[in-house]
Design a protein around this motif. Sequence first.
Motif, PDB file in Angstrom:
ATOM      1  N   VAL A 179     -29.081 -24.252   2.095  1.00  0.00           N
ATOM      2  CA  VAL A 179     -29.188 -25.668   2.467  1.00  0.00           C
ATOM      3  C   VAL A 179     -28.066 -26.455   1.799  1.00  0.00           C
ATOM      4  CG1 VAL A 179     -30.686 -27.699   2.414  1.00  0.00           C
ATOM      5  CG2 VAL A 179     -31.688 -25.418   2.655  1.00  0.00           C
ATOM      6  N   ALA A 180     -27.218 -27.080   2.597  1.00  0.00           N
ATOM      7  CA  ALA A 180     -26.160 -27.941   2.069  1.00  0.00           C
ATOM      8  C   ALA A 180     -26.653 -29.378   2.151  1.00  0.00           C
ATOM      9  CB  ALA A 180     -24.880 -27.766   2.876  1.00  0.00           C
ATOM     10  N   VAL A 181     -26.918 -29.977   1.006  1.00  0.00           N
ATOM     11  CA  VAL A 181     -27.431 -31.348   0.947  1.00  0.00           C
ATOM     12  C   VAL A 181     -26.235 -32.295   0.941  1.00  0.00           C
ATOM     13  CG1 VAL A 181     -28.805 -32.982  -0.403  1.00  0.00           C
ATOM     14  CG2 VAL A 181     -29.436 -30.568  -0.368  1.00  0.00           C
ATOM     15  N   THR A 182     -26.203 -33.220   1.902  1.00  0.00           N
ATOM     16  CA  THR A 182     -25.038 -34.097   2.022  1.00  0.00           C
ATOM     17  C   THR A 182     -25.301 -35.525   1.550  1.00  0.00           C
ATOM     18  OG1 THR A 182     -25.630 -34.565   4.279  1.00  0.00           O
ATOM     19  CG2 THR A 182     -24.078 -32.771   3.943  1.00  0.00           C
ATOM     20  N   THR A 183     -26.575 -35.896   1.412  1.00  0.00           N
ATOM     21  CA  THR A 183     -26.892 -37.249   0.946  1.00  0.00           C
ATOM     22  C   THR A 183     -28.331 -37.238   0.461  1.00  0.00           C
ATOM     23  OG1 THR A 183     -27.312 -39.535   1.631  1.00  0.00           O
ATOM     24  CG2 THR A 183     -27.529 -37.891   3.323  1.00  0.00           C
ATOM     25  N   ASP A 184     -28.701 -38.170  -0.415  1.00  0.00           N
ATOM     26  CA  ASP A 184     -30.133 -38.228  -0.734  1.00  0.00           C
ATOM     27  C   ASP A 184     -30.759 -39.517  -0.211  1.00  0.00           C
ATOM     28  OD1 ASP A 184     -28.954 -39.884  -2.517  1.00  0.00           O
ATOM     29  OD2 ASP A 184     -29.347 -38.628  -4.286  1.00  0.00           O
ATOM     30  N   LYS A 185     -30.040 -40.165   0.706  1.00  0.00           N
ATOM     31  CA  LYS A 185     -30.601 -41.380   1.327  1.00  0.00           C
ATOM     32  C   LYS A 185     -31.639 -41.014   2.375  1.00  0.00           C
ATOM     33  CE  LYS A 185     -26.808 -44.603   0.868  1.00  0.00           C
ATOM     34  NZ  LYS A 185     -25.604 -43.771   0.895  1.00  0.00           N
ATOM     35  N   GLU A 186     -32.570 -41.940   2.629  1.00  0.00           N
ATOM     36  CA  GLU A 186     -33.540 -41.717   3.691  1.00  0.00           C
ATOM     37  C   GLU A 186     -32.838 -41.869   5.036  1.00  0.00           C
ATOM     38  OE1 GLU A 186     -37.422 -43.197   3.521  1.00  0.00           O
ATOM     39  OE2 GLU A 186     -37.665 -42.615   1.426  1.00  0.00           O
ATOM     40  N   LYS A 187     -33.327 -41.122   6.032  1.00  0.00           N
ATOM     41  CA  LYS A 187     -32.666 -41.193   7.337  1.00  0.00           C
ATOM     42  C   LYS A 187     -32.925 -42.529   8.018  1.00  0.00           C
ATOM     43  CE  LYS A 187     -36.384 -38.408   9.213  1.00  0.00           C
ATOM     44  NZ  LYS A 187     -36.719 -37.016   9.479  1.00  0.00           N
ATOM     45  N   GLU A 188     -32.010 -42.877   8.951  1.00  0.00           N
ATOM     46  CA  GLU A 188     -32.119 -44.196   9.581  1.00  0.00           C
ATOM     47  C   GLU A 188     -33.135 -44.232  10.722  1.00  0.00           C
ATOM     48  OE1 GLU A 188     -27.970 -44.694  10.305  1.00  0.00           O
ATOM     49  OE2 GLU A 188     -27.670 -44.756   8.139  1.00  0.00           O
ATOM     50  N   VAL A 189     -33.173 -43.176  11.505  1.00  0.00           N
ATOM     51  CA  VAL A 189     -34.123 -43.120  12.620  1.00  0.00           C
ATOM     52  C   VAL A 189     -35.016 -41.905  12.418  1.00  0.00           C
ATOM     53  CG1 VAL A 189     -34.383 -43.003  15.126  1.00  0.00           C
ATOM     54  CG2 VAL A 189     -32.348 -44.090  14.143  1.00  0.00           C
ATOM     55  N   TYR A 255     -27.141 -38.367  13.729  1.00  0.00           N
ATOM     56  CA  TYR A 255     -27.633 -38.000  12.400  1.00  0.00           C
ATOM     57  C   TYR A 255     -26.521 -37.447  11.519  1.00  0.00           C
ATOM     58  CZ  TYR A 255     -32.448 -38.551  14.044  1.00  0.00           C
ATOM     59  OH  TYR A 255     -33.632 -39.062  14.524  1.00  0.00           O
ATOM     60  N   TRP A 256     -25.407 -37.087  12.113  1.00  0.00           N
ATOM     61  CA  TRP A 256     -24.355 -36.408  11.377  1.00  0.00           C
ATOM     62  C   TRP A 256     -23.522 -37.372  10.549  1.00  0.00           C
ATOM     63  CZ3 TRP A 256     -21.968 -32.381  15.306  1.00  0.00           C
ATOM     64  CH2 TRP A 256     -23.009 -31.578  15.770  1.00  0.00           C
ATOM     65  N   ARG A 257     -23.010 -36.851   9.468  1.00  0.00           N
ATOM     66  CA  ARG A 257     -22.036 -37.536   8.625  1.00  0.00           C
ATOM     67  C   ARG A 257     -20.792 -36.668   8.612  1.00  0.00           C
ATOM     68  NH1 ARG A 257     -24.925 -41.741   5.826  1.00  0.00           N
ATOM     69  NH2 ARG A 257     -26.184 -42.268   7.623  1.00  0.00           N
ATOM     70  N   PRO A 258     -19.664 -37.180   8.096  1.00  0.00           N
ATOM     71  CA  PRO A 258     -18.472 -36.327   8.045  1.00  0.00           C
ATOM     72  C   PRO A 258     -18.747 -34.981   7.361  1.00  0.00           C
ATOM     73  CG  PRO A 258     -17.876 -38.583   7.569  1.00  0.00           C
ATOM     74  CD  PRO A 258     -19.374 -38.565   7.698  1.00  0.00           C
ATOM     75  N   ALA A 259     -19.569 -34.990   6.312  1.00  0.00           N
ATOM     76  CA  ALA A 259     -19.848 -33.730   5.607  1.00  0.00           C
ATOM     77  C   ALA A 259     -20.622 -32.743   6.483  1.00  0.00           C
ATOM     78  CB  ALA A 259     -20.638 -34.009   4.329  1.00  0.00           C
ATOM     79  N   THR A 260     -21.393 -33.280   7.447  1.00  0.00           N
ATOM     80  CA  THR A 260     -22.148 -32.399   8.354  1.00  0.00           C
ATOM     81  C   THR A 260     -21.167 -31.564   9.167  1.00  0.00           C
ATOM     82  OG1 THR A 260     -23.699 -34.242   8.557  1.00  0.00           O
ATOM     83  CG2 THR A 260     -23.999 -32.397  10.076  1.00  0.00           C
ATOM     84  N   LEU A 261     -20.184 -32.259   9.719  1.00  0.00           N
ATOM     85  CA  LEU A 261     -19.180 -31.578  10.544  1.00  0.00           C
ATOM     86  C   LEU A 261     -18.327 -30.635   9.688  1.00  0.00           C
ATOM     87  CD1 LEU A 261     -18.689 -31.704  13.522  1.00  0.00           C
ATOM     88  CD2 LEU A 261     -17.031 -33.531  13.149  1.00  0.00           C
ATOM     89  N   GLY A 262     -18.023 -31.086   8.466  1.00  0.00           N
ATOM     90  CA  GLY A 262     -17.247 -30.238   7.548  1.00  0.00           C
ATOM     91  C   GLY A 262     -17.989 -28.937   7.257  1.00  0.00           C
ATOM     92  N   ALA A 263     -19.290 -29.045   7.013  1.00  0.00           N
ATOM     93  CA  ALA A 263     -20.084 -27.853   6.697  1.00  0.00           C
ATOM     94  C   ALA A 263     -20.202 -26.945   7.920  1.00  0.00           C
ATOM     95  CB  ALA A 263     -21.471 -28.271   6.207  1.00  0.00           C
ATOM     96  N   LEU A 264     -20.361 -27.572   9.077  1.00  0.00           N
ATOM     97  CA  LEU A 264     -20.441 -26.796  10.329  1.00  0.00           C
ATOM     98  C   LEU A 264     -19.154 -25.991  10.533  1.00  0.00           C
ATOM     99  CD1 LEU A 264     -22.366 -26.388  12.702  1.00  0.00           C
ATOM    100  CD2 LEU A 264     -21.428 -28.470  13.729  1.00  0.00           C
ATOM    101  N   THR A 306     -16.956 -27.715   0.431  1.00  0.00           N
ATOM    102  CA  THR A 306     -16.813 -28.650   1.560  1.00  0.00           C
ATOM    103  C   THR A 306     -16.950 -30.098   1.075  1.00  0.00           C
ATOM    104  OG1 THR A 306     -17.756 -26.977   3.013  1.00  0.00           O
ATOM    105  CG2 THR A 306     -17.788 -29.234   3.817  1.00  0.00           C
ATOM    106  N   ASP A 307     -16.026 -30.951   1.496  1.00  0.00           N
ATOM    107  CA  ASP A 307     -16.060 -32.373   1.113  1.00  0.00           C
ATOM    108  C   ASP A 307     -17.389 -33.012   1.483  1.00  0.00           C
ATOM    109  OD1 ASP A 307     -13.619 -32.568   0.015  1.00  0.00           O
ATOM    110  OD2 ASP A 307     -12.641 -33.457   1.779  1.00  0.00           O
ATOM    111  N   GLY A 308     -17.968 -33.749   0.567  1.00  0.00           N
ATOM    112  CA  GLY A 308     -19.183 -34.509   0.870  1.00  0.00           C
ATOM    113  C   GLY A 308     -20.465 -33.730   0.670  1.00  0.00           C
ATOM    114  N   VAL A 309     -20.363 -32.420   0.408  1.00  0.00           N
ATOM    115  CA  VAL A 309     -21.579 -31.648   0.140  1.00  0.00           C
ATOM    116  C   VAL A 309     -21.937 -31.844  -1.328  1.00  0.00           C
ATOM    117  CG1 VAL A 309     -22.574 -29.326  -0.021  1.00  0.00           C
ATOM    118  CG2 VAL A 309     -21.232 -29.977   1.995  1.00  0.00           C
TER     119      VAL A 309
END
Length: 325
Positions: A179-189, A255-264, A306-309
């Motif tokens: 599991v690559a955690v990219t943020t600890d904020k709550e999701k928006e939707v 739902y994606w952030r730049p780090a999501t795409l980086g990890a992908l 990966t950046d942002g992870v």
Amino acid sequence: MKTARAIARANIALAKYWGKSDRVLNLPAVPSISITLDGFETDTRVTFDPRFHRDTLVLNGRRATGDKARRAIELLDRVRALAGLAEAARVESRNSFPTSSGLASSSSGFAALAAAASRAAGLRCTDSKLSALARQSSASAARSIFGGFVELKKGRKGEHALAARPVASPDHWNIRLVVAVTTDKEKEVGSTEGMERSRKTSPYYERWLEEAPTWAATVRRGIRSRNLSLVGEAMERSTLAFHACAMTSSPPIVYWRPATLGALRAVWTLRDGGTAAYATMDAGPHVKVLCHARDARRVSQALRRTDGVRAVVVAKAGRGVEVYR
Ligand code: DP6
């Protein structure tokens, strides 16, 4: 005073659930298959007491209100109705991982609550009954009642008792979910709102309903035969298709952030280099990577670079819900 405690573990869908065929009964419109994760735990105590004036919910040490509290109270109401109980409850719950950020905390949360509340109320429920109870609150929670690899069929009309069921035990297959955690904020939707918006507005939604069962069947076959590429390829198609539905909703849900795409990208680069690693994303920015146990270190290292992870956690398949007095 009637009290009980339950520990449930989050699950991650390998074949995703996205969309409901019945909002009142909370029936999924597509079948889904998940892995229950070791270590991603929700630990919940429920106490019914005639001296309590109202239900209270304390989540990670803080009093919960709003939607979270409402959904928990609705579950307590269902348990009270089954047990013929009128007492208010105190619910204390802790997660060992970030809440509401797409790390599937509602799956372990409602599974633990259903199990603790029904035991505290004196009900003797089978796992299947607990699963149906948890499903009404959050369909993914139906799967967390069981350990290992678990499926939830799509709901047929009026199917009150729809429950998940195990496909294979935790030790059936020595794989890991990194599991690559990219943020600890709550999701928006939230997922409930997100999937409703997709159903109403995404031009891809109908096509998703048509295709999703095939991916679920492939994932099930791949789990049974321990075939990582079979599971992994269907898993990536399932996640990308559901995100396509979300992104093409109006207003769009990304739902994606730049780090999501980086990890992908990091996962796909690993694969080009011969490592069997496959990605999945839920209603949040984190990336979860399925791989053989022997490759988990290499996959973790690539994700950490990966950046942002922000953090990488390796999980194996975990047990189903456990209930204590
Ligand atoms: C993207 O189970 O949270 O994680 O039933 O409305 O509570 P509700 O939805 P929820 O949805 C989970 C969606 C998902 C995919 C999955 O876990 O199958």
